[in-house]
Design an enzyme around this catalytic site. Structure first.
Site, PDB file in Angstrom:
ATOM      1  N   GLU A  93       1.208   5.672   6.387  1.00 23.09           N
ATOM      2  CA  GLU A  93       1.040   5.111   5.050  1.00 23.09           C
ATOM      3  C   GLU A  93       0.016   5.975   4.326  1.00 23.09           C
ATOM      4  OE1 GLU A  93       0.001   0.923   5.168  1.00 23.09           O
ATOM      5  OE2 GLU A  93      -0.909   1.061   3.189  1.00 23.09           O
ATOM      6  N   ASP A 147      -8.689  -3.584  -1.857  1.00 31.06           N
ATOM      7  CA  ASP A 147      -9.393  -2.748  -0.886  1.00 31.06           C
ATOM      8  C   ASP A 147     -10.885  -3.026  -0.832  1.00 31.06           C
ATOM      9  OD1 ASP A 147      -7.355  -1.041   0.304  1.00 31.06           O
ATOM     10  OD2 ASP A 147      -7.031  -0.334  -1.743  1.00 31.06           O
TER      11      ASP A 147
END
Ligand SMILES: Cc1ncc(COP(=O)(O)O)c(C=O)c1O
Lengths: 269, 401
Positions: free
Chosen positions: A58, A69
């Protein structure tokens, strides 16, 4: 267990078919996350983790405001952007990177939207990327993107979170392609000292309603946790724990060592 | 000519204002947003909820806020200037309207903790205040840059029992405080309500926050009718407000959207999302957004921490596209001037944010000549006095005899 190296023909094949066939061979799936554009050698990192036993990689395309995040990936994204990385430069570098495993891109919706959804999908396909993960696009908003992605044969991985009721999980798993990204905990990406109880729980709930590969991501931080998650899940995505090592300057070799260690633990499982 | 047939409507399940709005949030938050939407829909038609909120707005926040006619400044400018005095609300700005509503709603939903972002600190102070009032815990995220320039409000929030956490990534201003608040909410969604401070974010926030600020426009409409009614239709010619996320502006616009009044939003030149942005998606909705050629969100730059934001609420983008409102830009220098003009001429020290709207009026006074202009004075300037002391130190020293 050992697998023969991926045949070159399989590269660029669809992610889900690839993961299904490896699962069918009895293998637990390992998908490391690498922040695109962080460090001059980031493409080497992609290749190194692929060689060390990743089933797919990824690649993060940094966005200025990554709300899903935590500090680690925020930091790597900020540094990549400061170094001049753009979605265009990252896809250019991925093109012909020859990683030997399928690639998925993780980014936020505005990056795709701003480029144009059709254009972004075809740029992904052109760069040899099989799949996309857009963590700020839930089921209700994903239609325009999946229309573009489906047309370009790009698979759309969807997130399934512990907060979803069963009926919603079912719809998510039905619309997902590539794999189902089971969010392992309530929270954003980042390494944790222990695997949350929610990790195996959400994996189990997903597996009850889909036969697509179910990978747990967010908060899977080391080999032991990966193994624990895979008692229920088909595999894991490991992001921050790997990026922490890259931020510490360990480079492709350090990344490969870490991924090999997780691979070994999963294979021993 | 203003089109009085435009309405501010319920954006439906999808939360759309034309092409704008929506709900672009991590999957984890979708059920929470859905639950919030359902709770708000139920509460908003529940007379008991409305009564409790109205009582708080009256007895605690001090509503209705007055309408003040600025006689001296009007004469100087050759127009008729009216101020809607949101600066006189408890906690010093319009933000309390929204926060009291959301805090009551949060309690009704069984949440025990509020999390908020803040720029100038006004929304943070209001949230900390409501948390204290209702016995909830409160965490406020604030950009490091803003913590520095709004030190007084940081202290206020702590005094009120809130925890203030610095947002230290990116531009370290309001945009990053929103990111941190959303990350917090992703992790704490079980017991926490995200008390968002403007008409932005994922559905239902833009709509819900507008409804909670509608009281500004409803009051002002009645007050204008009483004041101006004898001379005509009781409607001002122009209604203006500063626009950061756009909550105080949409609040006052909502009282006049169905009239002939011209609606003018005023953005800082360094954060003019409508004026200089293109449509994009950040913080949960599609709207005009300052971004670079690749879709990376740009940092805004404004003297006013409350307007230092690269986006704008989606309903404003829609109002701009359909032409019902227009959006002007003013510079920091014009704002500093307006800040002093209102202080000296009317004895009202405005917050830097609404000083933007006044700055536009000062610049456009020729165009506005002879007309009645209603300005939403969204907050008082106490919080900005420290910052302005530095800015004005040289100038004041020069004027001393
Ligand atoms: C007094 C005042 N006015 C306006 C704003 C900007 O917010 P909005 O555009 O949502 O009214 C703020 C934000 O901090 C504020 O404190």
């Amino acid at each position: 267990m050992t697998l023969t190296p991926t045949a070159p023909e399989a590269v660029g094949a669809q992610l889900e078919a690839h993961l299904r066939s490896r699962r069918a061979a009895g293998r637990k799936l390992l998908v490391p996350y690498v922040t695109g554009g962080y460090g001059d050698d980031w493409v080497d990192v992609v290749r190194a983790v692929a060689d060390a036993g990743a089933d797919a990689v990824e690649v993060g395309v940094p966005f200025s405001d990554p709300v899903m995040d935590g500090p680690t990936i925020q930091r790597a994204s900020e540094l990549a952007l400061a170094a001049g990385a753009t979605p265009g430069s990252i896809l250019d570098q991925l093109h012909g990177s020859d990683a030997g495993v399928p690639l998925a891109v993780m980014t936020y919706y505005n990056i795709a939207d701003h480029w144009g959804l059709e254009r972004f999908a075809s740029e992904l396909a052109g760069a040899g990327v099989c799949a996309a993960i857009l963590p700020d696009v839930p089921l209700e908003e994903v239609g325009p993107w999946t229309a573009a992605a489906d047309a370009a044969a790009v698979e759309t991985v969807l997130l399934a979170a512990p907060t979803a009721p069963d009926a919603r999980l079912e719809r998510i798993c039905a619309r997902a392609r590539g794999f189902v990204y089971a969010v392992g905990l309530l929270g954003v990406t980042g390494a944790r000292s222990a695997l949350a109880a929610t990790a195996t729980e959400i994996a189990g709930r997903c597996k009850a309603v889909t036969d697509r590969p179910v990978l747990v991501g967010v908060g899977v931080s080391d080999a032991a946790q990966a193994r624990q998650a895979c008692t229920v899940a088909d595999g894991v995505v490991i992001g921050s724990a790997l990026v922490d090592r890259l931020l510490a300057g360990e480079g492709p070799d350090g990344a490969a060592r870490f991924v090999a260690e997780v691979r070994a633990a999963l294979d021993a499982g | 000519m203003a089109d009085p047939t435009v309405r501010l409507t319920d954006p439906g399940d999808a939360g759309r204002f034309g092409d704008f709005g929506g709900r672009y949030v991590p999957e984890t938050l979708v059920p929470a947003c859905q639950e919030l939407e359902a709770a708000f829909r139920a509460a908003w038609v529940d007379p008991a909820f409305r009564r409790e909120l109205d009582d708080l707005l009256r007895d605690y926040a001090g509503r209705p806020s007055p309408l003040t006619e600025c006689h001296r400044l009007s004469e100087q400018l050759g127009l008729r200037l009216l101020l809607k005095r949101e600066d006189l609300n408890h906690t010093g700005s319009h933000k309390i309207n929204n926060v009291l509503g959301q805090a009551l709603l949060a309690r009704r939903m069984g949440k025990t903790r509020l999390v908020a972002e803040t720029g100038a600190g006004q929304h943070g102070v209001a949230t900390a205040t409501a948390a204290a009032l209702l016995g909830m815990t409160c965490t406020v995220y604030m950009g490091e840059v803003d913590i520095e320039r709004q030190a007084l409000n940081v202290f206020r929030m702590r005094l009120l029992g809130a925890e203030v956490r610095p947002a230290s990534s990116g531009s370290r201003t309001l945009k990053d405080a929103v990111n941190e608040a959303m990350r917090d909410w992703v992790a704490t969604v079980g017991d926490t309500h995200y008390c968002l401070g403007s008409v932005m974010g994922p559905h239902p926030y833009p709509w819900m926050v507008r409804e909670l600020h509608r009281v500004i426009g409803d009051e002002a409409r009645a007050q204008c009718a009483a004041l101006l009614g004898a001379d005509g239709d009781g409607v001002p010619d122009v209604v203006t407000a500063c626009v950061g996320g756009g909550s105080n502006a949409i609040g006052i616009f909502s009282g006049f959207v169905d009239t002939r009044a011209e609606l003018v939003g005023v953005e800082p030149a360094g954060g003019a999302a409508v004026g200089r942005g293109v449509p994009g998606v950040v913080h949960g909705s599609r709207s005009y957004l300052l971004q670079d050629e690749w879709g990376q969100v740009l940092e805004a730059e404004s003297i006013s921490a409350g307007l230092d934001y690269p986006g704008v609420g989606p309903e404003h983008s829609w109002l701009a596209d359909v032409g019902r409102a227009r959006y002007e830009q003013v510079t920091d220098a014009e704002v500093i001037e307006a800040f002093q003009v209102l202080s000296r001429t009317e004895g009202i020290i405005p917050a830097l944010e609404p000083a933007h709207a006044l700055a536009w009026i000062l610049r456009a006074s020729d165009e506005l000549s002879g007309r009645t202009v209603l300005l939403n004075l969204s907050g008082r300037g106490d919080k900005d006095v420290g910052q302005m002391m530095d800015v004005l130190a040289d100038r004041l020293a020069e004027e001393r005899p």
